[in-house]
Design a protein around this motif. Structure first.
Motif, PDB file in Angstrom:
ATOM      1  N   ASN A 170       0.890  13.439  -5.579  1.00 22.97           N
ATOM      2  CA  ASN A 170       1.583  12.595  -4.608  1.00 22.97           C
ATOM      3  C   ASN A 170       1.072  11.166  -4.718  1.00 22.97           C
ATOM      4  O   ASN A 170      -0.075  10.923  -5.097  1.00 22.97           O
ATOM      5  N   ILE A 171       1.918  10.205  -4.367  1.00 18.58           N
ATOM      6  CA  ILE A 171       1.580   8.787  -4.493  1.00 18.58           C
ATOM      7  C   ILE A 171       1.378   8.211  -3.101  1.00 18.58           C
ATOM      8  O   ILE A 171       2.202   8.413  -2.201  1.00 18.58           O
ATOM      9  N   TRP A 172       0.279   7.484  -2.928  1.00 10.98           N
ATOM     10  CA  TRP A 172      -0.057   6.883  -1.639  1.00 10.98           C
ATOM     11  C   TRP A 172      -0.078   5.366  -1.778  1.00 10.98           C
ATOM     12  O   TRP A 172      -0.573   4.841  -2.773  1.00 10.98           O
ATOM     13  N   ILE A 173       0.444   4.681  -0.761  1.00  7.37           N
ATOM     14  CA  ILE A 173       0.533   3.228  -0.775  1.00  7.37           C
ATOM     15  C   ILE A 173      -0.171   2.673   0.466  1.00  7.37           C
ATOM     16  O   ILE A 173       0.072   3.148   1.581  1.00  7.37           O
ATOM     17  N   ALA A 174      -1.039   1.683   0.250  1.00  6.63           N
ATOM     18  CA  ALA A 174      -1.570   0.920   1.379  1.00  6.63           C
ATOM     19  C   ALA A 174      -0.551  -0.172   1.678  1.00  6.63           C
ATOM     20  O   ALA A 174      -0.497  -1.203   0.997  1.00  6.63           O
ATOM     21  N   ASP A 175       0.312   0.083   2.664  1.00  8.26           N
ATOM     22  CA  ASP A 175       1.403  -0.845   2.993  1.00  8.26           C
ATOM     23  C   ASP A 175       0.826  -1.948   3.864  1.00  8.26           C
ATOM     24  O   ASP A 175       0.895  -1.909   5.097  1.00  8.26           O
ATOM     25  N   SER A 176       0.269  -2.933   3.195  1.00  8.79           N
ATOM     26  CA  SER A 176      -0.661  -3.878   3.811  1.00  8.79           C
ATOM     27  C   SER A 176      -0.115  -4.588   5.043  1.00  8.79           C
ATOM     28  O   SER A 176      -0.694  -4.516   6.128  1.00  8.79           O
ATOM     29  N   SER A 177       1.008  -5.296   4.896  1.00 10.33           N
ATOM     30  CA  SER A 177       1.497  -6.101   6.013  1.00 10.33           C
ATOM     31  C   SER A 177       2.221  -5.281   7.069  1.00 10.33           C
ATOM     32  O   SER A 177       2.548  -5.801   8.144  1.00 10.33           O
ATOM     33  N   ASN A 178       2.492  -4.013   6.777  1.00 13.72           N
ATOM     34  CA  ASN A 178       2.971  -3.099   7.814  1.00 13.72           C
ATOM     35  C   ASN A 178       1.812  -2.412   8.531  1.00 13.72           C
ATOM     36  O   ASN A 178       2.025  -1.690   9.508  1.00 13.72           O
ATOM     37  N   HIS A 179       0.585  -2.568   7.987  1.00 12.31           N
ATOM     38  CA  HIS A 179      -0.631  -1.978   8.567  1.00 12.31           C
ATOM     39  C   HIS A 179      -0.542  -0.451   8.627  1.00 12.31           C
ATOM     40  O   HIS A 179      -0.987   0.176   9.597  1.00 12.31           O
ATOM     41  N   THR A 180       0.025   0.133   7.563  1.00  7.56           N
ATOM     42  CA  THR A 180       0.212   1.580   7.544  1.00  7.56           C
ATOM     43  C   THR A 180      -0.175   2.167   6.196  1.00  7.56           C
ATOM     44  O   THR A 180      -0.308   1.460   5.198  1.00  7.56           O
ATOM     45  N   THR A 218       5.496   7.734   6.593  1.00  8.48           N
ATOM     46  CA  THR A 218       4.353   7.001   7.142  1.00  8.48           C
ATOM     47  C   THR A 218       3.372   8.022   7.687  1.00  8.48           C
ATOM     48  O   THR A 218       3.672   8.729   8.648  1.00  8.48           O
ATOM     49  N   VAL A 219       2.191   8.117   7.071  1.00  3.72           N
ATOM     50  CA  VAL A 219       1.215   9.147   7.430  1.00  3.72           C
ATOM     51  C   VAL A 219       0.226   8.649   8.473  1.00  3.72           C
ATOM     52  O   VAL A 219      -0.168   9.389   9.373  1.00  3.72           O
ATOM     53  N   ALA A 220      -0.200   7.395   8.350  1.00  8.65           N
ATOM     54  CA  ALA A 220      -1.207   6.865   9.278  1.00  8.65           C
ATOM     55  C   ALA A 220      -0.882   5.417   9.602  1.00  8.65           C
ATOM     56  O   ALA A 220      -0.352   4.679   8.768  1.00  8.65           O
ATOM     57  N   GLY A 221      -1.228   5.033  10.828  1.00  2.00           N
ATOM     58  CA  GLY A 221      -0.965   3.680  11.290  1.00  2.00           C
ATOM     59  C   GLY A 221       0.348   3.582  12.035  1.00  2.00           C
ATOM     60  O   GLY A 221       1.248   4.414  11.882  1.00  2.00           O
ATOM     61  N   ILE A 222       0.455   2.548  12.856  1.00  2.00           N
ATOM     62  CA  ILE A 222       1.669   2.270  13.614  1.00  2.00           C
ATOM     63  C   ILE A 222       2.323   1.040  13.000  1.00  2.00           C
ATOM     64  O   ILE A 222       1.713  -0.032  12.961  1.00  2.00           O
ATOM     65  N   PRO A 223       3.534   1.168  12.453  1.00  2.00           N
ATOM     66  CA  PRO A 223       4.159   0.049  11.753  1.00  2.00           C
ATOM     67  C   PRO A 223       4.180  -1.230  12.585  1.00  2.00           C
ATOM     68  O   PRO A 223       4.629  -1.245  13.737  1.00  2.00           O
ATOM     69  N   GLY A 224       3.657  -2.303  11.980  1.00  2.00           N
ATOM     70  CA  GLY A 224       3.672  -3.604  12.626  1.00  2.00           C
ATOM     71  C   GLY A 224       2.572  -3.842  13.631  1.00  2.00           C
ATOM     72  O   GLY A 224       2.478  -4.930  14.205  1.00  2.00           O
ATOM     73  N   SER A 228      -8.251   1.292  15.609  1.00  2.00           N
ATOM     74  CA  SER A 228      -8.485   2.552  16.309  1.00  2.00           C
ATOM     75  C   SER A 228      -8.414   3.718  15.332  1.00  2.00           C
ATOM     76  O   SER A 228      -7.650   3.709  14.378  1.00  2.00           O
ATOM     77  N   SER A 229      -9.229   4.738  15.582  1.00  2.00           N
ATOM     78  CA  SER A 229      -9.278   5.929  14.743  1.00  2.00           C
ATOM     79  C   SER A 229      -8.789   7.130  15.534  1.00  2.00           C
ATOM     80  O   SER A 229      -8.369   7.009  16.683  1.00  2.00           O
ATOM     81  N   GLY A 230      -8.845   8.306  14.895  1.00  2.00           N
ATOM     82  CA  GLY A 230      -8.412   9.532  15.563  1.00  2.00           C
ATOM     83  C   GLY A 230      -7.191  10.116  14.886  1.00  2.00           C
ATOM     84  O   GLY A 230      -7.138  10.233  13.660  1.00  2.00           O
ATOM     85  N   ILE A 231      -6.176  10.477  15.666  1.00  2.00           N
ATOM     86  CA  ILE A 231      -4.949  11.053  15.128  1.00  2.00           C
ATOM     87  C   ILE A 231      -4.280  10.027  14.221  1.00  2.00           C
ATOM     88  O   ILE A 231      -4.063   8.879  14.640  1.00  2.00           O
ATOM     89  N   PRO A 232      -3.962  10.370  12.958  1.00  2.00           N
ATOM     90  CA  PRO A 232      -3.426   9.375  12.022  1.00  2.00           C
ATOM     91  C   PRO A 232      -2.226   8.597  12.542  1.00  2.00           C
ATOM     92  O   PRO A 232      -2.159   7.373  12.380  1.00  2.00           O
ATOM     93  N   ALA A 233      -1.276   9.289  13.170  1.00  2.00           N
ATOM     94  CA  ALA A 233      -0.051   8.616  13.620  1.00  2.00           C
ATOM     95  C   ALA A 233      -0.310   7.641  14.762  1.00  2.00           C
ATOM     96  O   ALA A 233       0.522   6.757  15.019  1.00  2.00           O
TER      97      ALA A 233
END
Length: 446
Positions: A373-383, A396-402, A407-412
């Motif tokens: 599987n391919i993973w991307i650090a979507d930098s300016s979306n912070h995800t 989108t596996v982790a982070g909240i778009p925009g 904060s850590s914990g649950i990825p979403a």
């Protein structure tokens, strides 16, 4: 009800008041026997004795226990004609993507003791193969996924190079990470031009090199060597070896044929060449045994722009490369001959979907995990985004778009501040270096 520990087996004995009978759960009884019967020998275990496999009759799987669990869950399979030779037996768990092998601890003709592999969440088919003969049952194993984003080192916005404990330590903008195994890392920090060694088990971060602006490194399959190319010309190349405690050693003073910015080094399956793609689009490689031998495979590849950073990752499953181009918000797939196709991205945005419909916002770090599987650090979306190798779906596996944060914990529900660099360890856990956030995080999906 009082409980009395059975120290020999690690279980619990439940005693009813005043002469009640003793009760021990089935799972604890099975593994109590396992611990006693396996014992320990020169390699830490002794195979169970029993009847040899009979190739003239079928292999049968009757049942297994427990019905659910996660990675490394102790697992017992009951059936017949397994034999007593562990080298001839394999146990596979099949999820919605692929089959993965379990670790077998011990075996006799009617019982297999093993540890469940890491899987996707949901129902798994369990299959036993003995000397080419396969068997399974209609019963399925429910794999329970544990997901977590955790903080390792650094404080958001405090970009400096400070050694010490992980609580005391500070890092700068991390442009490259190598996962050495056992939660130990090398980080390559731009702006302060330092290389750091981080050990979670030892709770320390130390500087091992200064005056080198290295970016995303390449690591050998056995995780004993790490190679990094300097970001700017003349592109010095260093190797860091486990047997010298990761001390830097120069491999090449320059890569003269690539004048532009280089953000990644890659090794292929043979590990004889160090591959790179510079910002102007040149794709090439340097022979490790003869560093003066540098080949430019393609002078210009798609996505070339003097203002665009790009990261590249090698897929050992497909024997090809994937790279990002920040300013084009795209992911490209490239053969070792330099043939390129647009793989994912449909303009600036943050939408999930099929890879050619999905949108990114300055995707930077990229990695191919152990499953392809391919993973991307979507930098300016912070995800953190994932491209499923089978379906081609971008999620989108982790982070909240925009949303920027730390904060850590649950990825979403976690938040990032310009995630930039990536590395994956032997357990498929991901380490994420943030750019302006100046922290190092871990994304574990087990």
């Amino acid at each position: 009800m009082k409980q009395k520990k059975l120290s020999k087996f690690g279980g619990f004995l439940e005693r009813k008041p005043r002469g009640g009978t003793l009760h021990l759960t089935v799972a604890l009884l099975v593994f109590a026997f396992t611990a006693v019967m396996l014992g320990c020998k020169e390699n830490g275990e002794t195979p169970l004795t029993g009847v040899a496999h009979n190739p003239a009759i079928p292999v049968e799987v009757n049942t297994f226990m427990p019905d659910s669990g996660g990675i490394r869950t102790k697992f017992v399979i009951k059936g017949s004609n397994f034999g007593n030779d562990k080298s001839k037996v394999s146990v596979f768990f099949k999820d919605n993507e692929t089959e993965r092998k379990a670790v077998i601890i011990g075996i006799n003709n009617e019982t297999i003791y093993c540890l469940a592999p890491r899987q996707n969440g949901g129902s798994n088919i369990v299959r036993v193969e003995v000397d080419g003969k396969a068997a399974s049952t209609a019963k399925t194993f429910k794999y329970l996924v544990a997901e977590n984003v955790s903080h390792i080192v650094g404080v958001r916005g405090e970009g400096r190079a400070t050694d010490g404990s992980l609580a005391e330590g500070r890092i700068n903008r991390t442009f490259g990470i190598a996962a050495l195994g056992n939660d130990e890392l090398l980080t390559f920090e731009s702006l302060v031009n330092t290389v750091r060694f981080i050990s979670v088990p030892s709770n320390k971060i130390i500087t091992i090199q200064t005056s080198f602006d290295g970016t995303q490194p390449a690591i050998t399959k056995d995780r004993s060597k790490v190679y990094s190319i300097g970001r700017s010309f003349p592109h010095r190349v260093y190797v860091y070896e486990k047997n010298t405690l990761w001390a830097p050693k120069i491999v090449a003073a320059q890569i003269a044929s690539a004048p532009g910015i280089i953000m990644s080094a890659c090794l292929d399956n043979e590990e004889q060449w160090l591959y790179f793609r510079e910002r102007g689009g040149a794709f090439g490689r340097m022979e490790i045994a003869n560093p003066t031998n540098v080949e430019i495979i393609k002078a210009v590849t798609p996505g070339a722009n003097s203002g665009d950073y790009n990261y590249m990752s090698y897929s050992p499953i497909e024997d090809c490369f994937y790279y990002t181009v920040q300013g084009q918000h795209s992911v490209y797939k490239m053969s070792k001959a330099g043939d390129v196709e647009l793989y994912a991205g449909n303009g600036l945005g943050r939408s999930d979907g099929f890879r050619t419909d999905a949108q990114f916002n300055q995707g930077s770090g990229i990695l191919v995990d152990l499953d392809g599987n391919i993973w991307i650090a979507d930098s300016s979306n912070h995800t953190i985004r994932k491209i499923n190798k089978n379906s081609g779906f971008v999620s989108t596996v982790a982070g909240i778009p925009g949303v920027q944060g730390a904060s850590s914990g649950i990825p979403a529900l976690s938040t990032f501040d310009y995630p930039y660099a990536f590395a994956v360890d032997e357990n498929n856990a991901m380490f994420i270096g943030e750019s302006w956030g100046c922290t190092l995080r871990k994304l574990a999906i087990e």
